[in-house]
Write a protein that holds these residues in place. Structure first.
Motif, PDB file in Angstrom:
ATOM      1  N   ASN A   1      40.866 150.020  25.313  1.00 33.24           N
ATOM      2  CA  ASN A   1      40.608 150.387  24.238  1.00 33.24           C
ATOM      3  C   ASN A   1      38.851 149.463  24.435  1.00 33.24           C
ATOM      4  OD1 ASN A   1      39.346 150.632  21.950  1.00 33.24           O
ATOM      5  ND2 ASN A   1      40.152 149.512  20.677  1.00 33.24           N
ATOM      6  N   PRO A   2      38.610 150.161  26.045  1.00 33.49           N
ATOM      7  CA  PRO A   2      37.202 149.332  26.666  1.00 33.49           C
ATOM      8  C   PRO A   2      35.893 149.521  25.826  1.00 33.49           C
ATOM      9  CG  PRO A   2      37.456 151.370  27.508  1.00 33.49           C
ATOM     10  CD  PRO A   2      38.777 151.885  26.557  1.00 33.49           C
ATOM     11  N   LEU A   3      36.001 150.400  24.970  1.00 31.71           N
ATOM     12  CA  LEU A   3      34.260 150.720  23.867  1.00 31.71           C
ATOM     13  C   LEU A   3      34.893 150.381  22.889  1.00 31.71           C
ATOM     14  CD1 LEU A   3      31.306 150.829  24.105  1.00 31.71           C
ATOM     15  CD2 LEU A   3      32.169 153.783  24.075  1.00 31.71           C
ATOM     16  N   THR A   4      33.978 150.279  21.734  1.00 37.44           N
ATOM     17  CA  THR A   4      34.538 150.291  20.268  1.00 37.44           C
ATOM     18  C   THR A   4      32.717 149.596  19.263  1.00 37.44           C
ATOM     19  OG1 THR A   4      34.945 147.446  20.313  1.00 37.44           O
ATOM     20  CG2 THR A   4      36.479 148.592  20.181  1.00 37.44           C
TER      21      THR A   4
ATOM     22  N   ILE B   1      26.605 151.861  31.413  1.00 39.44           N
ATOM     23  CA  ILE B   1      27.892 150.382  31.941  1.00 39.44           C
ATOM     24  C   ILE B   1      28.139 150.192  33.515  1.00 39.44           C
ATOM     25  CG2 ILE B   1      30.599 150.315  31.689  1.00 39.44           C
ATOM     26  CD1 ILE B   1      28.845 150.452  29.451  1.00 39.44           C
ATOM     27  N   GLU B   2      28.024 149.180  33.865  1.00 35.33           N
ATOM     28  CA  GLU B   2      28.056 148.751  35.024  1.00 35.33           C
ATOM     29  C   GLU B   2      29.221 148.348  35.356  1.00 35.33           C
ATOM     30  OE1 GLU B   2      24.656 146.263  36.029  1.00 35.33           O
ATOM     31  OE2 GLU B   2      23.225 147.657  35.906  1.00 35.33           O
ATOM     32  N   SER B   3      29.914 147.417  34.261  1.00 36.74           N
ATOM     33  CA  SER B   3      31.137 146.540  34.444  1.00 36.74           C
ATOM     34  C   SER B   3      32.445 147.274  33.836  1.00 36.74           C
ATOM     35  CB  SER B   3      31.170 145.158  34.493  1.00 36.74           C
ATOM     36  OG  SER B   3      30.001 144.550  35.270  1.00 36.74           O
ATOM     37  N   PRO B   4      32.757 148.780  33.989  1.00 40.72           N
ATOM     38  CA  PRO B   4      33.710 148.926  32.950  1.00 40.72           C
ATOM     39  C   PRO B   4      34.950 148.088  32.770  1.00 40.72           C
ATOM     40  CG  PRO B   4      33.517 150.758  35.012  1.00 40.72           C
ATOM     41  CD  PRO B   4      32.858 149.119  34.811  1.00 40.72           C
ATOM     42  N   GLU B   5      35.121 147.552  33.391  1.00 37.91           N
ATOM     43  CA  GLU B   5      36.620 147.070  33.024  1.00 37.91           C
ATOM     44  C   GLU B   5      36.156 145.187  32.133  1.00 37.91           C
ATOM     45  OE1 GLU B   5      34.176 146.238  35.908  1.00 37.91           O
ATOM     46  OE2 GLU B   5      33.757 144.306  36.068  1.00 37.91           O
ATOM     47  N   GLU B   6      34.890 145.233  31.935  1.00 35.73           N
ATOM     48  CA  GLU B   6      34.718 144.605  31.123  1.00 35.73           C
ATOM     49  C   GLU B   6      35.117 145.086  29.399  1.00 35.73           C
ATOM     50  OE1 GLU B   6      31.568 141.710  33.097  1.00 35.73           O
ATOM     51  OE2 GLU B   6      31.282 143.016  31.246  1.00 35.73           O
TER      52      GLU B   6
ATOM     53  N   GLY C   1      37.517 152.435  17.063  1.00 37.66           N
ATOM     54  CA  GLY C   1      37.808 152.120  18.528  1.00 37.66           C
ATOM     55  C   GLY C   1      38.537 153.014  19.339  1.00 37.66           C
ATOM     56  N   ASN C   2      39.379 153.302  19.994  1.00 37.81           N
ATOM     57  CA  ASN C   2      39.712 153.945  21.103  1.00 37.81           C
ATOM     58  C   ASN C   2      38.894 155.323  21.293  1.00 37.81           C
ATOM     59  OD1 ASN C   2      42.212 152.938  21.257  1.00 37.81           O
ATOM     60  ND2 ASN C   2      42.263 153.162  18.917  1.00 37.81           N
ATOM     61  N   MET C   3      37.460 155.151  21.690  1.00 34.88           N
ATOM     62  CA  MET C   3      37.104 156.227  22.396  1.00 34.88           C
ATOM     63  C   MET C   3      37.366 156.835  23.088  1.00 34.88           C
ATOM     64  SD  MET C   3      33.416 155.158  19.438  1.00 34.88           S
ATOM     65  CE  MET C   3      33.137 153.530  20.309  1.00 34.88           C
ATOM     66  N   ILE C   4      37.274 156.328  23.956  1.00 32.11           N
ATOM     67  CA  ILE C   4      37.432 156.813  25.511  1.00 32.11           C
ATOM     68  C   ILE C   4      38.256 155.653  26.172  1.00 32.11           C
ATOM     69  CG2 ILE C   4      35.769 154.927  26.176  1.00 32.11           C
ATOM     70  CD1 ILE C   4      34.801 157.284  28.610  1.00 32.11           C
ATOM     71  N   SER C   5      39.351 156.115  27.264  1.00 30.63           N
ATOM     72  CA  SER C   5      39.946 156.307  28.109  1.00 30.63           C
ATOM     73  C   SER C   5      39.386 154.990  28.963  1.00 30.63           C
ATOM     74  CB  SER C   5      41.280 156.505  28.392  1.00 30.63           C
ATOM     75  OG  SER C   5      41.186 158.094  29.639  1.00 30.63           O
ATOM     76  N   SER C   6      40.495 153.721  29.676  1.00 28.60           N
ATOM     77  CA  SER C   6      39.822 152.985  30.753  1.00 28.60           C
ATOM     78  C   SER C   6      39.578 153.717  31.839  1.00 28.60           C
ATOM     79  CB  SER C   6      40.510 151.678  30.836  1.00 28.60           C
ATOM     80  OG  SER C   6      41.811 153.090  31.258  1.00 28.60           O
ATOM     81  N   GLU C   7      40.750 155.254  32.143  1.00 30.40           N
ATOM     82  CA  GLU C   7      40.668 155.785  33.262  1.00 30.40           C
ATOM     83  C   GLU C   7      39.002 156.307  33.223  1.00 30.40           C
ATOM     84  OE1 GLU C   7      44.714 155.141  32.481  1.00 30.40           O
ATOM     85  OE2 GLU C   7      43.276 156.295  31.346  1.00 30.40           O
ATOM     86  N   GLU C   8      38.661 157.209  32.071  1.00 27.70           N
ATOM     87  CA  GLU C   8      37.661 157.607  31.692  1.00 27.70           C
ATOM     88  C   GLU C   8      36.192 156.744  31.628  1.00 27.70           C
ATOM     89  OE1 GLU C   8      37.430 160.227  29.130  1.00 27.70           O
ATOM     90  OE2 GLU C   8      36.170 162.076  29.447  1.00 27.70           O
TER      91      GLU C   8
ATOM     92  N   SER D   1      33.860 155.008  33.263  1.00 26.98           N
ATOM     93  CA  SER D   1      33.681 154.732  34.280  1.00 26.98           C
ATOM     94  C   SER D   1      31.793 153.552  34.072  1.00 26.98           C
ATOM     95  CB  SER D   1      33.293 155.870  35.166  1.00 26.98           C
ATOM     96  OG  SER D   1      32.559 157.162  34.891  1.00 26.98           O
ATOM     97  N   SER D   2      31.178 153.428  35.432  1.00 24.60           N
ATOM     98  CA  SER D   2      29.770 153.145  35.674  1.00 24.60           C
ATOM     99  C   SER D   2      29.683 154.120  35.382  1.00 24.60           C
ATOM    100  CB  SER D   2      29.591 152.240  37.139  1.00 24.60           C
ATOM    101  OG  SER D   2      30.650 151.069  37.064  1.00 24.60           O
ATOM    102  N   SER D   3      28.309 154.530  34.303  1.00 21.17           N
ATOM    103  CA  SER D   3      27.899 155.769  33.678  1.00 21.17           C
ATOM    104  C   SER D   3      26.424 155.855  32.926  1.00 21.17           C
ATOM    105  CB  SER D   3      28.953 156.644  33.656  1.00 21.17           C
ATOM    106  OG  SER D   3      28.186 158.046  33.074  1.00 21.17           O
ATOM    107  N   ARG D   4      26.548 156.542  32.310  1.00 23.49           N
ATOM    108  CA  ARG D   4      25.397 156.045  31.092  1.00 23.49           C
ATOM    109  C   ARG D   4      26.162 156.903  29.617  1.00 23.49           C
ATOM    110  NH1 ARG D   4      19.311 158.256  32.239  1.00 23.49           N
ATOM    111  NH2 ARG D   4      18.991 156.194  32.897  1.00 23.49           N
ATOM    112  N   TYR D   5      26.304 156.555  28.919  1.00 26.31           N
ATOM    113  CA  TYR D   5      26.634 156.743  27.167  1.00 26.31           C
ATOM    114  C   TYR D   5      25.395 156.389  26.442  1.00 26.31           C
ATOM    115  CZ  TYR D   5      31.033 155.955  30.572  1.00 26.31           C
ATOM    116  OH  TYR D   5      31.599 156.035  30.967  1.00 26.31           O
ATOM    117  N   LYS D   6      26.284 157.655  24.989  1.00 22.54           N
ATOM    118  CA  LYS D   6      25.390 157.602  24.107  1.00 22.54           C
ATOM    119  C   LYS D   6      26.146 157.982  22.832  1.00 22.54           C
ATOM    120  CE  LYS D   6      23.398 161.876  23.371  1.00 22.54           C
ATOM    121  NZ  LYS D   6      22.215 162.479  23.140  1.00 22.54           N
TER     122      LYS D   6
END
Lengths: 136, 163
Positions: free
Chosen positions: B53-56, B139-144, B98-105, B107-112
């Protein structure tokens, strides 16, 4: 106890005080402050757009001055009730400091209902957070 | 009063009283050695690496000091010079999504994140300055884990990168 009789005046009444309307053709301004260092941020490119027919039309772009401010972004005549967007190109500022930042840029979309009032849209900026509010 | 016998009794008393303390400290040492730091590190690491659950996000109405419930929040990802919608959720009773995106998806990128705050204020019968709020971040460190909340009021808001 003497009563005081008010004197009538034949002089013309004083002119009414200046009102908020007619903003000297400066109805919208913006400001960028770096609250990490407590200083204004000069050199930030700010772009103003207006929503028309479901699309954004660019009105103007300006760079913040030494006080971190931009003004006269739009004329009073063009400043009609609508949605507007201010885009702040904040990443370039942090890059110039050699710092990383969370935000590639900041967009603030707001609605103007009373164009006769003055609107001030500042950004209080940090590399990993920001705030904004409707000022006057 | 200080006969040798009495002194011997006192000595014996304090000597044997000392033993339980020594035994206890020994037990603590043994327990520590059994639960080695290596085992603890590996168990903690396993929890942290499962960044499912990388993004909340969270919306708080600071004018009333309460979470903003039922605010639609849309997550988009910037790909090929355009925004692609990933998910949309409503903030729950705590104002959270929460659970807006999977950890697989993720990735380091720009989000809105787009917060449709207008509907929240319309339900409350209040005016507001912002028809919606967009927060664009990289996002630069998607493991965080990334937490991107909004502290909201009708005529102002703030946001920050949380963890």
């Amino acid at each position: 106890m003497s009563t005081r009789r008010e004197r009538s005046t034949t002089a013309a009444p004083p002119p009414p005080p200046p009102t908020m309307a007619g903003n000297s053709d400066n109805p919208l301004s913006a400001h960028v402050l770096d609250t990490t260092i407590g200083r204004p941020v000069p050199g930030i490119l700010i772009t103003l757009s207006k929503e028309e027919n479901g699309k954004w039309r660019k009105i103007t772009e300006q760079v913040t001055n030494k006080d971190g401010r931009v003004a006269r972004l739009i004329s009073q005549a063009e400043f009609t009730p609508s949605s507007y967007k201010l885009n702040f190109n904040t990443k370039s500022y942090f890059e110039s400091l050699g710092q990383k930042t969370f935000y590639p840029y900041i967009d603030v979309v707001f609605q103007v209902e009373k164009p006769e009032e003055h609107y001030h849209v500042p950004i209080l900026l940090n590399a990993y957070g920001y705030s904004t509010y409707r000022g006057s | 009063m200080f006969s040798p016998a009495w002194s011997l009794v006192c000595f014996a008393f304090f000597f044997f009283m000392d033993h339980p303390i020594k035994l206890e400290s020994t037990a603590i040492t043994e327990w520590t050695e059994r639960n080695s730091s290596q085992e603890l590190t590996s168990s903690v690491a396993s929890i942290m690496s499962a960044n499912e659950n990388p993004l909340t996000s969270h919306v708080l109405d600071t004018a009333i000091g309460r979470p903003a419930v039922g605010v639609p929040v849309t997550l988009s990802k910037y790909e090929n010079d355009q925004w692609r919608n990933i998910s949309q959720q409503l903030t729950n009773s705590d104002g959270r999504v929460g659970n807006m995106i999977s950890s697989e998806e993720f990735s380091s990128s720009r989000y809105k994140l787009t917060f449709e705050t207008m509907s929240y204020y319309e339900r409350r019968g209040e005016k507001r300055f912002y028809p919606y709020i967009e927060v664009i971040f990289e996002i630069e460190s998607p493991e965080e884990h990334y937490h991107v909340p909004i502290l909201l009021s009708a005529y102002g808001f703030s946001t920050y990168r949380g963890s």
